[in-house]
Design a protein around this motif. Structure first.
Motif, PDB file in Angstrom:
ATOM      1  N   ASP A  78      62.697 -18.584  53.228  1.00 46.78           N
ATOM      2  CA  ASP A  78      62.301 -19.278  52.131  1.00 46.78           C
ATOM      3  C   ASP A  78      63.303 -20.628  51.683  1.00 46.78           C
ATOM      4  N   SER A  79      64.452 -19.925  51.973  1.00 48.16           N
ATOM      5  CA  SER A  79      65.470 -21.201  51.549  1.00 48.16           C
ATOM      6  C   SER A  79      65.527 -22.424  52.630  1.00 48.16           C
ATOM      7  N   VAL A  80      65.324 -21.898  53.933  1.00 47.87           N
ATOM      8  CA  VAL A  80      65.339 -23.150  54.962  1.00 47.87           C
ATOM      9  C   VAL A  80      64.020 -23.807  54.696  1.00 47.87           C
ATOM     10  N   VAL A  81      62.861 -23.399  54.392  1.00 46.21           N
ATOM     11  CA  VAL A  81      61.536 -24.072  54.328  1.00 46.21           C
ATOM     12  C   VAL A  81      61.910 -25.005  52.973  1.00 46.21           C
ATOM     13  N   LEU A  82      62.372 -24.300  51.987  1.00 48.31           N
ATOM     14  CA  LEU A  82      62.603 -25.231  50.709  1.00 48.31           C
ATOM     15  C   LEU A  82      63.657 -26.478  51.104  1.00 48.31           C
ATOM     16  N   ASP A  83      64.701 -26.171  51.989  1.00 45.71           N
ATOM     17  CA  ASP A  83      65.421 -27.002  52.085  1.00 45.71           C
ATOM     18  C   ASP A  83      64.841 -28.217  53.101  1.00 45.71           C
ATOM     19  N   LEU A  84      64.038 -27.906  54.008  1.00 47.69           N
ATOM     20  CA  LEU A  84      63.224 -28.750  54.637  1.00 47.69           C
ATOM     21  C   LEU A  84      62.260 -29.455  53.745  1.00 47.69           C
ATOM     22  N   GLN A  85      61.438 -28.844  53.120  1.00 48.66           N
ATOM     23  CA  GLN A  85      60.666 -29.613  51.955  1.00 48.66           C
ATOM     24  C   GLN A  85      61.315 -30.685  51.148  1.00 48.66           C
ATOM     25  N   SER A  86      62.569 -30.106  50.420  1.00 49.03           N
ATOM     26  CA  SER A  86      63.602 -31.043  49.924  1.00 49.03           C
ATOM     27  C   SER A  86      63.931 -32.219  50.431  1.00 49.03           C
ATOM     28  N   MET A  87      64.369 -31.768  51.779  1.00 44.83           N
ATOM     29  CA  MET A  87      64.676 -33.055  52.819  1.00 44.83           C
ATOM     30  C   MET A  87      63.473 -34.094  53.253  1.00 44.83           C
ATOM     31  N   GLU A  88      62.406 -33.413  53.258  1.00 44.01           N
ATOM     32  CA  GLU A  88      61.255 -34.532  53.322  1.00 44.01           C
ATOM     33  C   GLU A  88      60.890 -35.252  52.349  1.00 44.01           C
ATOM     34  N   ALA A  89      61.026 -34.711  51.261  1.00 48.08           N
ATOM     35  CA  ALA A  89      60.771 -35.370  49.972  1.00 48.08           C
ATOM     36  C   ALA A  89      61.914 -36.411  49.630  1.00 48.08           C
ATOM     37  N   THR A  90      62.915 -36.325  49.985  1.00 47.27           N
ATOM     38  CA  THR A  90      64.122 -36.990  50.006  1.00 47.27           C
ATOM     39  C   THR A  90      63.924 -38.226  51.041  1.00 47.27           C
TER      40      THR A  90
END
Length: 434
Positions: free
Chosen positions: A135-147
């Motif tokens: 979950d933390s990795v997916v959240l990081d990927l989503q945050s990176m995509e949003a950024t």
């Protein structure tokens, strides 16, 4: 006992290394039976792939062993399931060990790269403490995509802002134009599939089969009088000519395939500009020499529209005087700060100069002191040498005649030994023998 959890006991035994390794990889494919079906082969391939992934994940530091479960779409020679694959990974960690985000992402990338069509976000990683690590990795990927999306939007807006500002400042002067850009990016990716069936019209369509049948018949038939009179034998028979006939028949059967139209439309507008709008504010005090009528406004809108490839309706142009008071105060404060900084640097320079001068004076005085001391030592040395020389000469003059003769004799012996060492050696041997 019946109350024991078999799976928990098996997990503990496996963690302790009692059961050993039972993971099998692609060696499963070497034992294919002769009558294996396509489904059996697919299941064996999935088991082999799971085993290879379990072996690979178990080599990561901190992982004692791992279990991998793959959900792959069904595939046969006639049908293919279009569902997307997914995967679940259970890692049993060493005591006191915790996987960081980089290691978890590496496990997810490994599994996604080994399975065709598997997305990284469809891989779930769970440890033996029931913690979902992915979950933390997916959240990081989503945050990176949003950024990344926000940064791309900011760069595009900055590009158009600089483009319009540079062009208009050449007309109205630097600092007299403010541009506010609003860019909307499209992040949609649409895939559309459709099938359409149409009835076959006459003489149109794809022919599957065609059957044609033709029948032709031609020949003669006997002639005679009609009725029973012709069957009674007379004494004489009437003369009747024989007749002829022809027959022709044809049949055609054509089978057409159903008209099927398949259409697949992919609309990938990811990152494209959906809409653009600009607000341009011009300092009215800077264009007093110009006429701010509607004609000027329309010309400016047309120029900006052509430069940005956007409609004129999305451009707002405003003429108003700028408030320079705050800018003047800021400029005055900046000048004061610059003067204070220059004064501070001047004082610091003077202080450094004084320190350098003091150090130079100290070094020069120290060198002069050392030179003076060296000179005094040399003078004292020369004086002592002179005094010693004088005392030595006085002692030499006070030597008795006997000592002078003995010294002369010793000198002659030294000269003799230097000239004829062998004779001196013979004399010494003779003295020793006596």
């Amino acid at each position: 006992p019946d109350t024991a959890n078999v799976y928990e006991v098996r997990m503990k035994l496996a963690a302790g290394g009692v059961l050993g390794t039972s993971t099998r990889g692609f060696e499963i494919l070497d034992q294919q039976s002769f009558g294996a079906t396509a489904f059996d082969k697919q299941v064996n391939f999935q088991r082999a792939l799971q085993g290879e992934l379990e072996r690979s994940i178990s080599t990561i530091d901190g992982v004692r062993f791992a279990r991998v479960f793959l959900t792959l779409p069904k595939f046969t020679y006639y049908t293919r399931d279009n569902t997307k694959p997914s995967a679940s990974v259970l890692v049993y960690l060493e005591p006191g060990t915790k996987l960081d985000t980089r290691q978890v992402k590496g496990i997810m990338e490994l599994v996604a790269g080994a399975v065709e069509g598997l997305d990284v976000s469809s891989v779930k990683v769970i440890d033996n403490h029931s913690r979902v690590l992915s979950d933390s990795v997916v959240l990081d990927l989503q945050s990176m995509e949003a950024t990344n999306k926000f940064e791309l939007k900011r760069q595009v807006q900055q590009y158009y802002t600089n483009l319009i500002t540079q062009k208009l400042e050449q007309i109205f002067g630097p600092g007299n134009v403010v541009v506010m850009s609003e860019i909307e990016l499209d992040w949609q990716k649409i895939e559309k599939e459709s099938k359409k069936y149409e009835p076959v019209s006459k003489n149109e369509g794809i022919v599957i089969s065609k059957e044609e049948e033709k029948e032709t018949s031609q020949g003669a038939f006997p002639g005679g009088e009609i009725g029973t009179a012709g069957n009674i034998p007379p004494t004489t028979y009437p003369s009747v000519e024989a007749g002829s006939e022809s027959f022709q028949r044809s049949r055609s059967v054509v089978n057409y395939n159903v008209n099927e139209m398949y259409e697949r439309i992919v609309s990938d507008r990811y990152g494209e500009i959906a809409s653009k709008s600009f607000t341009v504010v011009v300092d009215a005090s800077a264009i007093e020499f110009m006429s701010t009528d509607s004609a000027l406004e329309e010309e400016l809108k047309k120029a900006i529209s052509l430069a940005t490839n956007s409609p004129s309706t999305s451009i707002a142009l405003v003429f108003m005087p700028f408030n320079r008071r705050v800018a003047a105060e800021i400029e005055a404060e900046m000048k004061k700060a610059q003067q204070a900084e220059a004064h501070r640097r001047l004082i610091l320079g003077y202080a450094l100069l004084v320190v350098v001068v003091v150090l130079a004076i100290f070094v020069i005085a120290y060198q002069m002191r050392r030179a003076r001391a060296r000179k005094l030592v040399e003078e004292r040395k020369r004086q002592l040498e002179r005094e010693l020389r004088e005392r030595f000469e006085e002692e030499v003059r006070e030597i008795a005649p006997e000592e002078e003769e003995f010294a002369q004799f010793v000198k002659e012996l030294k000269d003799l030994s230097d000239r004829d060492p062998e004779s001196v050696a013979d004399i010494i041997r003779m003295w020793l023998s006596e």
